[in-house]
Design an enzyme around this catalytic site. Structure first.
Site, PDB file in Angstrom:
ATOM      1  N   HIS A 135      47.760  46.063  43.439  1.00  0.00           N
ATOM      2  CA  HIS A 135      48.786  46.276  44.447  1.00  0.00           C
ATOM      3  C   HIS A 135      49.844  45.164  44.401  1.00  0.00           C
ATOM      4  O   HIS A 135      49.529  44.010  44.151  1.00  0.00           O
ATOM      5  CB  HIS A 135      48.159  46.344  45.840  1.00  0.00           C
ATOM      6  CG  HIS A 135      47.346  45.154  46.214  1.00  0.00           C
ATOM      7  ND1 HIS A 135      46.068  44.933  45.754  1.00  0.00           N
ATOM      8  CD2 HIS A 135      47.627  44.100  47.011  1.00  0.00           C
ATOM      9  CE1 HIS A 135      45.611  43.811  46.255  1.00  0.00           C
ATOM     10  NE2 HIS A 135      46.523  43.275  47.018  1.00  0.00           N
ATOM     11  N   ASN A 136      51.074  45.562  44.620  1.00  0.00           N
ATOM     12  CA  ASN A 136      52.227  44.634  44.707  1.00  0.00           C
ATOM     13  C   ASN A 136      52.674  44.082  43.360  1.00  0.00           C
ATOM     14  O   ASN A 136      53.668  43.344  43.301  1.00  0.00           O
ATOM     15  CB  ASN A 136      51.940  43.421  45.616  1.00  0.00           C
ATOM     16  CG  ASN A 136      51.514  43.817  47.003  1.00  0.00           C
ATOM     17  OD1 ASN A 136      51.791  44.934  47.433  1.00  0.00           O
ATOM     18  ND2 ASN A 136      50.838  42.935  47.700  1.00  0.00           N
TER      19      ASN A 136
END
Lengths: 362, 362, 362
Positions: free
Chosen positions: A259-260
């Protein structure tokens, strides 16, 4: 479907010689090629198998005496490896996914599919999903709500794409790729042992055991143009901002992008690579098979890693890395040699100690 | 859906300040936040982007002068990272899986679904499966015969759960997770080379090449309450007893849990982790990304491993491990430093040898 | 379904003693076994739990005094571990996939299925696929066009097999296995940094950043008889020739076999293993969990690797390897010991330097 030598050469931007109207039905290695095949022999090492085989036409190396090897026709490309791209694109028989929308597919009435989109049997397309012209959604794929996919996508079977993912043009996904799972992000009411270890590099301090509470992913995934995702590779949604994959990136199988993460353009991410949460990867980066990259770090442009490299801290642009922990490749290869010589070094030091001890007795 | 600052703060157990009736529609990073967003700025490093941005409300750090940064409203949580859990749960727009049972799902008449269970399009539910109240079975999931899933489960698309698996309450599975494949267990008529190597640590002895005959998995998988399984993570069935995952464990993507493994409660298992057959893992263990654990060993409570650690033997409770082979993290970090200094050490020893040799000539 | 002790022993080629007509309904570990179970106690370490448990029948070790442990009946196998294969095959309750072709399956009219083939709900079978007698195609599987699968295959749910793959008899695939994705093969118009690094082992030379153009896979995958593929393991199609998996090979979960790879017969490929493109693996090779093998190399017959071994160059037949980079296991274990002693070695060398320096001052 057959193609003439002349047409193949034209598709490759290569030169054709001899019986250029000869028709070719498929491509083979020199030893296996029959009279209707194009033998691939772009290196002089294939000269013998070409001469002894049944091929009548071949793609050969610069300067090859193709007539002397019994060929009727030859193609000579400028850069052999690059010629493989248009050649294989031309000869690919594909997966045979049919045109149109299979009646067994389940498509939400609010989804917007361009007129010529193909949707395979038992695929599911959710509310307000938008699929661009010329795209092929394979059998048993799942496209979530509010997903956008640009034109000319090609999704193999059993791919899934979660809600709100946005994908550019000419996207390719191999079987079972999964885009937009929730990120792996958990927190605890009090400071956890892992938080303490990140600070102390080895000590859990006075932390108590904690329960894990999930942080939901409010972001999604944004993928640029010309991206290919390998079989059962996963790209997770971002927590607040989106996870971002730049234009032209290519992923092998079983890579995992946390994620990210932001990955620049034209990167090559090999099999079993993992990039942990919130890490930023530059442009034109190549991560070799089984490379691991820890979370929250920066990998500069044009970094290349050898197989199984494990990156635990930032890497400046242009570096070539290898090993666990990652070290510059040339230094790492020297260290590997020295490690193999450790038994001798230990013996040498023991000998020196004995000698010095003897000396001091003198 | 919008929420007032006041209601958000209440959900977080945090304090609200200023225009607490202001409505928020989504959450953003400070630089991207608009007037209807809640900017997340729980660290002083965001002060500048908050001041220069368009946010009118933010969750800020303890002691922040939110009015001076041009905000109308602010939330100040006790522990910023923990506040992310209720905040993101509140703001999550989800996958939009519909309520009720989709007509295209194939559900065995003997399956028992609580009244409010949702089953997505093209899911399959086998004989005598029991699904608890409030559970969501996503599109294209497969639930095998005699499976039990407790209440409030949430299965993303394309998850599969094999026969006889028993799962507790509030289970979450990310896309494509596979629970209850057969364990990887094979045997041979005579002693195999790998059996010999396990005894000798390096020698195949006089063994002959063997054929592999499969050992079927008669056990299944038992999963406690509050467990989350990542995208295409696999948990294999046990041979005789069940493979067991304790309450509160969280798994990232592409982890693989072998047959007969027992994992205690509240463990965190990161991406690409593999735990081989019959190993026992304690409570509150954290296995960092790409950690590998060999078969038939014990990992004590509260063990933590750094990224890519490979555990080849038992680890006592509370240890923090790193490297291949796994070593205590502080010792391993020292060793990594020394390994980088090996070229100098080899030069030093060569110099000493020359000097001693010269000395002895004196 | 129950079996008599006599019949079980016959299936195992083992000897039965005591009340050999006693009926057994399942198999259990000694401590958990009840009166209708067969307790598995093939080692003397189980004597106590057997005596204190409720089992009335057990499979025991050679020479066990089963009557003294309160049993009515006993089975004594020749090689206990090998007896597990027929025993578990006999007692396996399976997945309960129904007979016949489920009406929800989507089968191309040109596919040829032998009369007794079972096809699960929502499976897809493409044009001209041929499935042999006795085969079971699980729920939600995908079988591509022109695929051939031999008799007695057993495919768990959500397996996918791409166009033109040819598979022998008695094939087993665990949930979500993916055979025949396109190989990961890309090229660039000019020489790329990674090409330069392969030559120089560390230097990108004067190369410029490149775009990646895909090379399509014209080959497919050929799999021999008696092969088992683990959950979400992937085998990629070859570029020109086929990727080949020999008879009797067994794969654990999440292994990745690259394009053009050839694997001999009777190999055991454990979890998270990756074999990169065009590598050739011999017969009877065992690759331990998380082993990585680089592209374009040769692994000889009967090579065995320990967990997480990373092979960066050819390995001769019969070698037992461990570590990153792979080294012979006995040497690697010695090196691991020496590495742990590096802090002392550095201190010793410092002491020697000081001493020599003092000496030279004398």
């Amino acid at each position: 479907m057959s193609h003439s030598i002349k047409d193949i050469a034209a598709a490759l931007g290569a030169q054709a010689f001899g019986a250029v109207d000869r028709l070719i039905t498929s491509v083979q290695e020199p030893a296996r090629a029959g009279p209707d095949d194009l033998a691939l022999a772009m290196d002089v090492k294939y000269a013998e198998s070409l001469s002894s085989g049944k091929a009548r036409a071949a793609m050969v190396w610069e300067g090859a005496d193709w007539e002397a090897m019994g060929l009727d026709a030859a193609i000579i490309p400028k850069r052999a490896r690059f010629a493989m791209a248009p050649l294989t694109a031309l000869m690919d028989q594909g997966q045979g996914f049919g045109a149109g929308i299979h009646p067994s597919a389940v498509i939400d009435p609010s989804a917007e599919l361009a007129d010529d989109v193909s949707v395979g049997p038992l695929a599911v397309i959710g509310p307000r999903a938008k699929i661009g012209a010329g795209s092929v959604i394979g059998p048993q794929c799942y496209i979530g709500m509010d997903v956008t996919i640009g034109k000319d996508a090609y999704l193999r079977e059993q791919v899934s794409i979660g809600a709100r993912v946005r994908i550019g043009e000419r996207f390719i996904a191999q079987p079972g790729a999964k885009i937009g799972g929730d990120g792996f992000s958990f927190t605890s009411a009090e400071k956890s042992g892992i938080e303490a270890v990140r600070e102390s590099l080895g000590d859990q301090q006075e932390t108590e055991a904690q329960l894990w509470t999930r942080i939901h992913s409010l972001g999604s995934v944004v993928i640029g143009n010309d991206v290919e995702i390998g079989a059962i590779t996963t790209v997770d949604s971002g927590t607040i901002r989106d996870t971002v994959i730049g234009d032209g990136c290519k992923f092998d199988n079983m890579a995992q992008i946390g994620h990210n993460v932001r990955i620049g353009r034209d990167c090559m991410i090999c099999g079993h690579v993992a990039v942990a949460g919130s890490t930023v990867v530059g442009n034109n980066v190549v991560l070799g098979g089984m490379t691991g990259v820890t979370d929250n770090i920066f990998i500069g442009d044009r970094v290349i890693t050898g197989g199984a490299t494990k990156i635990l801290s930032n890497v400046p642009a242009g570096r070539v890395m290898l090993g666990y922990p990652a070290t510059q490749m040339d230094k790492q290869l020297e260290i590997y040699k020295l490690i193999r010589r450790l038994p001798r070094l230990f013996r040498d030091v023991t000998a020196l100690k004995n000698q010095t001890s003897d000396d001091s007795k003198d």
